[in-house]
Design a protein around this motif. Structure first.
Motif, short mmCIF file in Angstrom:
data_model
loop_
_atom_site.label_atom_id
_atom_site.label_comp_id
_atom_site.label_asym_id
_atom_site.label_seq_id
_atom_site.Cartn_x
_atom_site.Cartn_y
_atom_site.Cartn_z
N HIS A 148 57.10 55.71 35.94
CA HIS A 148 58.01 56.33 37.03
C HIS A 148 58.14 57.94 36.78
O HIS A 148 59.34 58.39 36.54
CB HIS A 148 59.20 55.76 37.07
CG HIS A 148 59.10 54.22 37.52
ND1 HIS A 148 60.22 53.44 37.48
CD2 HIS A 148 58.24 53.74 38.38
CE1 HIS A 148 59.53 52.00 38.08
NE2 HIS A 148 58.41 52.53 38.50
N ALA A 149 56.96 58.63 36.44
CA ALA A 149 57.07 59.93 36.15
C ALA A 149 57.35 60.87 37.37
O ALA A 149 57.66 62.03 37.15
CB ALA A 149 55.58 60.26 35.43
N GLY A 150 57.12 60.18 38.55
CA GLY A 150 57.18 61.23 39.66
C GLY A 150 55.85 61.84 39.84
O GLY A 150 54.99 61.92 38.97
N PRO A 151 55.67 62.60 40.98
CA PRO A 151 54.51 63.32 41.05
C PRO A 151 54.12 64.25 40.15
O PRO A 151 54.89 65.04 39.55
CB PRO A 151 54.64 63.99 42.65
CG PRO A 151 55.81 63.24 43.28
CD PRO A 151 56.74 62.74 41.99
N GLU A 152 52.93 64.28 39.62
CA GLU A 152 52.55 65.26 38.55
C GLU A 152 51.57 66.25 39.55
O GLU A 152 50.45 65.71 39.67
CB GLU A 152 51.85 64.51 37.20
CG GLU A 152 51.47 65.53 36.22
CD GLU A 152 51.07 64.76 35.04
OE1 GLU A 152 51.73 64.70 34.08
OE2 GLU A 152 49.71 64.19 35.03
#
Ligand code: F6R
Length: 369
Positions: A148-152
């Motif tokens: 769940h890093a979010g968009p990279e």
């Protein structure tokens, strides 16, 4: 949309404490056990697994190298990590009792996809560790554990790497938990300590100004070497990869024990060498060995940049530059030790006038083999 930062990479480095916390969220229950219900591979199948094979590319491959150490330590199941681009061309030995873990931020990397297709054709079960919902790799796997890093956005992977590590630790601990190992107590303790890791990453981020200043002072160097042992070795490789792709410098990571088998010939006066030092607690043999490696290279003129745990006094006399990181359990150290290397590479790239978010010749998602 860069949230006040000059580059997406800086924003994404700063987001790491949250990314790590989000990847743990809802996966540790009130009693301190792991509940990975989303991993739809039945516990009965996981109990029968007799080999784990991890496939990935680039930064995700470095996460996989660390995962191997965690999986073998906590589960005693043999595990190998292989570059996805090499995997299927050697006719690997796979069957129904093999668990293949495919790690990919984008979920679209063609090399990794082809490796997992090959594994499934041989009857292996595939678990994807992926950051992108609904992408091809999780769709073609038996199960997925999302990071769940979010968009990279920045091409160089930072927060995705830390969350890949968290997800891999969860897989290792979960396998240990469902199979029961002699490390039951350690597994419980590590699960507890994982909850403190986001705060530790935050602490590292607050102390990065000297690392940036050091990076700027090295902007005209041609080469930087990175050394580590055990989990510090993949961290060294990751530090070198970040520097290559962002600063376009010759950067190489070595297992510190290999120095005397060749690379020590590279050491010359003022050559910057980054050394990732394992905790002096835990496996102290490793620590002592690396302290002598630092002495060896320094005696030959290297400029030593030492990343060591808070309170580790043994390294002080041999460190030209000392970067402190919080104490963590041995296997978790990459979560804090990688962060200064990301900052270092980003700052060096900036100092050399390079485009940080879009390095030359690279794409965020590599959809060709
Ligand atoms: C390095 C980097 C690449 C990727 C690799 C795999 O900073 O970003 O090495 O890690 O191309 O990509 P994914 O994880 O999307 O499969």
């Amino acid at each position: 949309e860069k949230g006040g930062y000059d580059y997406f990479m800086l924003k994404e480095i700063a987001e790491q404490p949250k990314a790590v916390a989000d990847t743990l969220l809802g996966r540790i229950d009130a009693s301190g056990s792991l509940s990975l219900d989303e991993v739809r591979i039945p516990v009965s199948v996981l109990r029968e697994v007799d080999k784990v094979v991890i496939v990935a590319c680039g930064t995700a491959y470095h996460a996989g190298m660390i995962a191997k150490l965690a999986i073998e330590h906590w589960t005693r199941i043999p595990c190998e990590t292989e570059l996805a681009s090499e995997f299927r061309y050697r006719d690997p030995i796979l069957d129904q009792r093999t668990l293949v873990v495919a790690i990919s931020q984008s979920g679209e990397t063609m090399d990794t996809l082809m490796a997992l297709r090959h594994a499934r054709e041989q009857g292996a079960k595939v678990l994807a560790v992926c950051n992108t919902n609904g992408s091809t790799i999780p769709r073609e796997s038996d199960a997925v554990l999302y990071t769940h890093a979010g968009p990279e956005v920045a091409v160089a992977s930072t927060k995705a790497f830390l969350t890949q590590l968290v997800a891999c630790y969860l897989v290792a601990l979960y396998l240990g938990q469902v199979r029961g190992t002699k490390w039951g107590d350690e597994i419980e303790a590590v699960i507890r300590e994982l909850s403190d890791i986001a705060a530790a990453v935050d602490t590292v981020l607050e102390t990065m100004e000297p690392v940036r200043a050091l990076a700027r002072s090295l902007a005209d160097k041609n080469t930087v070497l990175f050394l580590g042992r055990h989990v510090g070795y993949p961290v060294a490789l990751e530090g070198a990869l970040k520097l290559k792709e962002l600063a376009y410098m010759h950067a190489e990571g070595f297992a510190a024990g290999e120095l005397k088998h060749g690379p020590i010939a590279l050491i010359e006066k003022d050559l910057p060498v980054v050394v990732v030092v394992p905790s002096p607690r835990g496996r102290s043999v490793l620590h002592d060995k690396i302290v002598s490696n630092i002495q060896e290279i320094r005696a030959r003129g290297a400029r030593t940049i030492v990343i060591a745990e808070e309170g580790d006094e043994a390294v002080v006399p041999y460190a030209d530059h000392l970067i402190r990181i919080p104490a963590t359990p041995t296997l978790l150290q990459p979560l804090v030790a990688t962060v200064p290397l990301q900052v270092f590479a980003c700052e060096l790239a900036t100092a050399r006038g390079n485009e940080v978010d879009q390095p030359r010749n690279l794409a965020k998602s590599v959809t060709v083999e």
